[in-house]
Scaffold this motif. Structure first.
Motif, mmCIF file in Angstrom:
data_model
loop_
_atom_site.group_PDB
_atom_site.id
_atom_site.type_symbol
_atom_site.label_atom_id
_atom_site.label_comp_id
_atom_site.label_asym_id
_atom_site.label_seq_id
_atom_site.Cartn_x
_atom_site.Cartn_y
_atom_site.Cartn_z
ATOM 1 N N VAL A 1 -33.646 9.918 -21.502
ATOM 2 C CA VAL A 1 -32.248 9.755 -20.864
ATOM 3 C C VAL A 1 -31.528 11.058 -20.708
ATOM 4 O O VAL A 1 -31.389 11.636 -21.588
ATOM 5 N N HIS A 2 -31.309 11.539 -19.452
ATOM 6 C CA HIS A 2 -30.773 12.740 -19.227
ATOM 7 C C HIS A 2 -29.432 12.405 -18.370
ATOM 8 O O HIS A 2 -29.196 11.886 -17.464
ATOM 9 N N GLY B 1 -23.925 14.380 -30.234
ATOM 10 C CA GLY B 1 -25.103 13.829 -30.719
ATOM 11 C C GLY B 1 -24.838 13.072 -32.007
ATOM 12 O O GLY B 1 -24.342 13.737 -32.599
ATOM 13 N N HIS B 2 -25.501 11.999 -32.098
ATOM 14 C CA HIS B 2 -25.515 11.011 -33.437
ATOM 15 C C HIS B 2 -26.704 10.991 -33.852
ATOM 16 O O HIS B 2 -27.073 10.259 -34.875
ATOM 17 N N PRO C 1 -30.233 20.849 -27.672
ATOM 18 C CA PRO C 1 -29.021 21.346 -28.344
ATOM 19 C C PRO C 1 -27.627 21.047 -27.870
ATOM 20 O O PRO C 1 -26.737 20.949 -28.392
ATOM 21 N N THR C 2 -27.960 21.060 -26.569
ATOM 22 C CA THR C 2 -26.578 20.672 -25.741
ATOM 23 C C THR C 2 -26.190 19.294 -25.695
ATOM 24 O O THR C 2 -25.042 18.838 -25.469
ATOM 25 N N MET D 1 -23.157 22.899 -19.025
ATOM 26 C CA MET D 1 -21.926 22.720 -19.699
ATOM 27 C C MET D 1 -21.925 23.001 -21.003
ATOM 28 O O MET D 1 -21.052 23.188 -21.864
ATOM 29 N N GLU D 2 -23.310 23.473 -21.471
ATOM 30 C CA GLU D 2 -23.708 24.194 -22.921
ATOM 31 C C GLU D 2 -22.923 23.255 -23.999
ATOM 32 O O GLU D 2 -22.616 23.646 -24.970
#
Length: 164
Positions: free
Chosen positions: A82-83, A98-99, A65-66, A91-92
């Motif tokens: 991929v992190h 996101g795409h 979600p972040t 950082m919330e």
């Protein structure tokens, strides 16, 4: 059954750079979860810019979600995570966009996430981005990393994998 009749599915997977930057060993990631390969094996990238593209053809199986991490599964079962950065979940979502969404089909080079690299450098532990095969023990027969000082997102091969 049909795979046996009509030939085997391709077991070789090339993982391309999800970010433009320097490809380094996981040992260089200052977080034991990644450097000790607790989540799986792979490589890490010191990003030069804030754009993440798909390193493989596959399906988005998870996007946090972040938007700080994305999981992709290939047709032959390889799961790649991929992190972006370290301790970026704190950082919330600030600075991340996101795409894609879970269930989306993606091709190598498709944009997954854009992020503010300078903000991540300021607020997170590090910008270094692990690229992990999370189901390594279950599916990987062989793994060869390709380290380079100048990988181009969506173009440069950073690992060659043969699945079982």
């Amino acid at each position: 059954m049909f795979k046996k009749l009509f030939g085997k599915e391709d077991k070789n997977v090339s993982i391309t750079a999800p970010l433009t930057g320097k490809v380094v060993e996981l040992d260089e990631v200052p977080d034991p979860v990644f450097s000790q390969r607790m989540m799986g094996d792979g490589v890490a990238i010191e990003p030069a810019e804030g754009k993440v593209v798909s390193p493989v053809d596959g399906e988005i199986v998870q996007i946090f979600p972040t938007n700080h991490a994305v999981g992709i599964k290939t047709s032959n079962g390889l799961e790649v995570l991929v992190h972006i950065g370290l301790e970026t979940v704190a950082m919330e979502g600030e600075g991340f966009e996101g795409h894609v969404k879970q269930g989306d089909k993606v091709k190598t080079g498709d944009t997954l996430v854009t992020f503010d690299k300078d903000l991540v450098a300021e607020k997170a532990k590090a910008v270094i981005t692990p690229v992990i095969i999370t189901n390594y023990d279950d599916v990987v027969d062989s793994f060869e990393a390709h380290y380079t000082d100048q990988a181009t997102a969506g173009e440069t091969a950073i690992a060659s994998v043969t699945v079982k």
